[in-house]
Design an enzyme around this catalytic site. Structure first.
Site, mmCIF file in Angstrom:
data_model
loop_
_atom_site.group_PDB
_atom_site.id
_atom_site.type_symbol
_atom_site.label_atom_id
_atom_site.label_comp_id
_atom_site.label_asym_id
_atom_site.label_seq_id
_atom_site.Cartn_x
_atom_site.Cartn_y
_atom_site.Cartn_z
ATOM 1 C CD GLU A 157 42.079 42.789 47.973
ATOM 2 O OE1 GLU A 157 41.448 42.206 47.941
ATOM 3 O OE2 GLU A 157 42.084 43.746 47.175
ATOM 4 C CD GLU A 313 45.579 43.466 43.666
ATOM 5 O OE1 GLU A 313 44.436 43.274 43.249
ATOM 6 O OE2 GLU A 313 46.108 42.901 44.368
#
Ligand code: GLA
Ligand code: ZN
Length: 664
Positions: A157, A313
């Site tokens: 991220e 995810e």
């Protein structure tokens, strides 16, 4: 077991997620073995390892401990589980920050962070780049022939920015390369205003601190530069991987709601797009609305490469960082997973496989709870999905046959967000784009969400809400699309500025004036609660927030304003140009108008829905693998919904129907 990219697609839908066995090193004989038993029971065929493992891999500078990872990789391979192997740069060892403070990020107030947490590194630091490259090379060399290695997961991220002296110097370099001369930079930034002319490159400072908060040209360039920093950092990370393991695809997990990086640009260097999805299910907004937003985000990520993506995810239960960490209602887990597949995901992955015993995410939903067995509701949900995915090999790699595209452009958004005027800080670009997505979602019409630089060739209908900034070539591409028979829809706040945010002289919407056959003379902003109306087709629709005052210059008027001093003036126009049509919606309107308008326009453009009518909170999507269509039907409400005849969906039900490819 390796899934070579040469195969163009994974042979299976991947099911699994983040796995952090180093947290359980002291219990490995018991826990790791049990993990493998549970993974198999849950139908898991992939696990992502090494995401934040730097300290476990290099506890002291130059002292490496790969033995535990060797064991994990062997264990995965031995159990038929593909490894999504991460580079560890998302968090780093404390020794590194201590010895080389330059690796620590500096905030916009020019204060250096102290060591801790994660995602907190400088994007320029030569030391950090060298260290990441070294550890990545070692990982690649060690596992290049390992049968478990399937995909590289780069860092985690990527986000934020760094304002340290190294980054300032790189920013100035970036500007020098972009503008070549200070005159060009001053022109682009309109620096004669407020005595802002830059007379030496060294005078340039990154924006964000008090006294230097607001210059729109500077802010736009800083965001572009930050995007290039991430691209560059990513390329530095992947260089050794590409050299040593050229067949293993690389990706990094994006966040679809994040707007700090131009993902459309970033995606150019990714082999596969992937993202982390944590919808706010069962919130006050209602699951229908959350379902819609989530579908939009999936389409945005798929649109980055216009290819299937990885859901890197998701959470099988309560997301701990939400202020109200709601449990998934029965059925929701399967629904959210099938929804991802419906929009182009080829993987369903979780954060995380086993709940951490301690630390900030110890209560985050996971496949295996602290209780530790398969006897939990969440585990059963995951295992049920695992069973279902085993029957979907044909879906892996299947395309989304969208005939219509919706333009969402990060740079347009940045330019609009920084524009002083209209509705300051509330121009609502993101909400507006989703507002135009809604009528399609409600009727089960697939849309590609693309940025304004992409080719429009394959579409019949292209919608570009609030295309405030016209980037190089965009107007020309749109005009050619229309002349060749496409249908184009534009709205208020279109074509105001060029790529440097300089106003387009000679009337808005600049070069799109001819395409749309209009001139936008002024734009009125309305207070909350204030309204005007658009009168169209015998109906009156509420208009609010922004009403543009336009003149037809070749376009015919379809709808007019109902009130204020511009009553009777055009509010909805159509310009027939070449073989195509260009519509212009001059005011912000609600769902009722957009539903009716797009019903009309999509039928006219030959863009057909999968079902003529769908009940509220239900959507349909389609994928095609060249041989057959997969039609997905999803009910996001907690009520049973009748779709047609005897076709009904139970609360939160998701259904996949396979048919011969007869459509589209
Ligand atoms: C992000 C991160 C994960 C984890 C999850 C929790 O997506 O990538 O490491 O923190 O959030 O939801
Ligand atoms: Zn820095």
């Amino acid at each position: 077991m390796r899934y070579p990219p040469a195969a163009k697609k994974f042979p299976h839908i991947l099911h699994g997620g983040d796995y952090n066995p180093e947290q359980w090193l002291a219990w490995k004989d018991k826990i790791w073995k049990e993990d493998m038993r549970l993974a198999k029971l849950a139908g898991i065929n992939t696990l992502s390892v090494g995401i934040f493992s730097w300290t476990a891999l290099e506890p002291e500078e130059g002292v490496y401990r790969f033995e535990w990872l060797d064991e994990v990789m062997d264990m995965l391979a031995g159990n038929g589980i593909a490894a999504v192997l991460a580079t560890p740069s998302g968090a780093r060892p404390a020794w590194m920050s201590k010895k080389y403070p330059e690796v620590l990020r500096v905030n916009e107030l020019r204060l250096r962070n102290v060591h801790g947490e994660r995602h907190n590194h400088c994007l320029s630091s030569p030391v950090y780049r060298e260290k990441t490259r070294t550890i990545n090379s070692l990982l690649a060399r060690r596992y290049k022939d390992h049968p478990a290695l399937a995909v590289w997961h780069i860092s985690n991220e990527y986000s934020g920015d760094c304002h340290c002296p190294l980054c300032q110097a790189k920013f100035r370099e970036y500007l020098k390369n972009t503008y070549k001369t200070l005159d060009a930079l001053n022109e682009a930034w309109w620096s004669a205003f407020w005595s802002g002319a830059i007379t030496d490159w060294d005078q340039i400072e990154s924006p964000g601190s008090p006294g230097n908060g607001g210059h729109n040209g500077l802010k736009l360039d800083w965001r572009r530069f930050t995007t290039e920093q991430f691209v560059d950092f990513y390329l530095n990370e992947t260089a050794p991987l590409k050299e040593i393991t050229p067949d293993v695809p690389c990706t990094t997990n994006l966040m679809a709601g994040y707007t700090g990086i131009d993902y459309a640009r970033f995606a150019e260097v990714l082999d596969i797009a992937s993202w982390d999805s944590y919808p706010r299910w069962t919130s006050t907004e209602g699951n229908g609305e959350i379902g819609l937003q989530t579908s939009y985000f999936h389409d945005l990520i798929r649109g980055l490469k216009r290819r299937p993506f990885m859901l890197m995810e998701s959470c099988p239960s309560a997301t701990n960082w939400r202020p109200v960490a709601k449990l998934h209602r029965p059925g929701l887990h399967k629904l959210q997973s099938i929804q991802a597949l419906a929009h182009g995901a080829d993987t369903i992955q979780y954060f995380q496989f086993r709940k951490s015993r301690g630390g900030p995410e110890q209560h985050h939903g996971a496949v295996v709870d602290h209780e530790g067995s398969e006897n939990t509701r969440v585990f059963r949900d995951v295992a049920e999905l695992g069973e279902c995915l085993k029957g979907l090999d044909d879906l892996a790699g299947a395309d989304t046959p969208a005939q219509a595209a919706l333009i969402h452009d990060y740079q347009v958004r940045w330019a609009l967000d920084d524009a002083k005027g209209f509705l300051q800080n509330k121009t609502g670009y993101g909400e507006t784009v989703i507002g135009h997505y809604r009528p399609f979602w409600k009727r089960g019409i697939p849309l590609d969400v693309i940025d304004s630089r992409q080719s429009l060739d394959k579409y019949r209908l292209v919608i570009a809400p609030m295309l405030y900034m016209l980037r190089e070539g965009t107007a020309e591409r749109i005009d050619a699309f229309v002349r060749q028979g496409g249908t184009f829809v534009a709205t208020y706040a279109t074509g105001y500025v060029n790529e440097s945010t300089l106003a387009l002289l000679g009337g808005f919407p600049g070069p799109l004036k001819e395409t749309l056959g209009i001139w936008c003379e002024e734009i009125d902003a309305l207070y909350p609660g204030e309204a005007n109306s658009v009168e169209w087709n015998g109906k009156s629709y509420r208009a609010f927030d922004l009403c543009e005052l336009i003149h037809g210059q070749g376009a015919e008027t379809l709808g007019v304003y109902g009130g204020d001093f511009y009553a009777g003036r055009p509010a909805l126009t159509l310009h027939r140009r070449g073989e195509g049509r260009a519509y212009f919606i001059a005011a912000r309107t609600g769902e009722d108008f957009l539903d009716d308008f797009y019903r009309h326009v999509s039928a006219e453009a030959g863009v057909t829905p999968l079902f003529e009518e769908l009940p509220e909170g239900v959507t349909a999507q389609i994928r095609n693998n060249g041989e057959k269509d997969f039609i997905f039907l999803m009910n996001f409400t907690k009520e049973k919904r009748r779709v047609s005849g005897d076709l009904s969906l139970e609360p939160f039900e998701a259904r996949i129907m396979e048919t011969c490819a007869v459509r589209l």
